[in-house]
Scaffold this motif. Sequence first.
Motif, PDB file in Angstrom:
ATOM      1  N   TRP A   7      -3.155  14.929  -8.750  1.00 44.25           N
ATOM      2  CA  TRP A   7      -1.362  14.561  -7.829  1.00 44.25           C
ATOM      3  C   TRP A   7      -1.639  15.914  -8.431  1.00 44.25           C
ATOM      4  N   LYS A   8      -0.123  16.322  -6.603  1.00 42.10           N
ATOM      5  CA  LYS A   8      -0.288  18.580  -6.559  1.00 42.10           C
ATOM      6  C   LYS A   8       1.425  17.876  -6.527  1.00 42.10           C
ATOM      7  N   VAL A   9       1.904  17.373  -7.334  1.00 46.00           N
ATOM      8  CA  VAL A   9       3.667  17.514  -7.139  1.00 46.00           C
ATOM      9  C   VAL A   9       4.733  18.976  -6.964  1.00 46.00           C
ATOM     10  N   LYS A  10       5.056  19.218  -6.287  1.00 43.31           N
ATOM     11  CA  LYS A  10       6.117  20.377  -6.212  1.00 43.31           C
ATOM     12  C   LYS A  10       6.664  20.226  -7.737  1.00 43.31           C
ATOM     13  N   GLY A  11       6.094  21.707  -8.018  1.00 42.23           N
ATOM     14  CA  GLY A  11       7.095  22.088  -9.529  1.00 42.23           C
ATOM     15  C   GLY A  11       6.627  21.540 -10.329  1.00 42.23           C
ATOM     16  N   THR A  12       5.623  21.165 -10.496  1.00 44.64           N
ATOM     17  CA  THR A  12       4.894  20.405 -11.573  1.00 44.64           C
ATOM     18  C   THR A  12       3.512  21.165 -11.590  1.00 44.64           C
ATOM     19  N   ARG A  13       2.704  21.421 -12.669  1.00 42.53           N
ATOM     20  CA  ARG A  13       1.228  21.831 -12.837  1.00 42.53           C
ATOM     21  C   ARG A  13      -0.035  20.502 -12.167  1.00 42.53           C
ATOM     22  N   PRO A  14      -0.474  21.036 -11.488  1.00 34.30           N
ATOM     23  CA  PRO A  14      -1.539  20.174 -10.877  1.00 34.30           C
ATOM     24  C   PRO A  14      -2.580  20.199 -12.114  1.00 34.30           C
ATOM     25  N   ARG A  15      -2.472  18.283 -11.968  1.00 37.12           N
ATOM     26  CA  ARG A  15      -3.325  17.818 -13.304  1.00 37.12           C
ATOM     27  C   ARG A  15      -5.152  17.962 -13.371  1.00 37.12           C
ATOM     28  N   SER A  16      -5.521  18.293 -14.407  1.00 43.12           N
ATOM     29  CA  SER A  16      -6.759  18.365 -14.766  1.00 43.12           C
ATOM     30  C   SER A  16      -7.477  17.648 -14.276  1.00 43.12           C
ATOM     31  N   GLU A  17      -8.746  17.402 -13.401  1.00 40.20           N
ATOM     32  CA  GLU A  17     -10.363  16.441 -13.086  1.00 40.20           C
ATOM     33  C   GLU A  17     -10.781  16.495 -13.551  1.00 40.20           C
TER      34      GLU A  17
END
Length: 96
Positions: A25-35
Amino acid sequence: MSPLEHILYGGNPKYGGGHMYGHGWKVKGTRPRSEFSQSWTQRDITNAIREVLENHWDRESLGPFSATIKGEVVTVAIHRNKAGALEIKTVHQGLP
């Protein structure tokens, strides 16, 4: 949603999860999740979780435990839930 479904696919981006390739998930204001790598299947991920828990966790300690499996660092974090039981808090590719 089961804990495994949450880890693999996520649900609500604000609550994490979604570590299988293509579900980060790429959510504004949060760091991207590792995959995990694109080549990793659900079975590869569940086997990696099992490997970390069986061979790199003492079955008592809390916190993140990591191991290199199939060339990737896999981290499994253990915590106590509200009832006091041990459970997996998160699983992801990479170091804690």
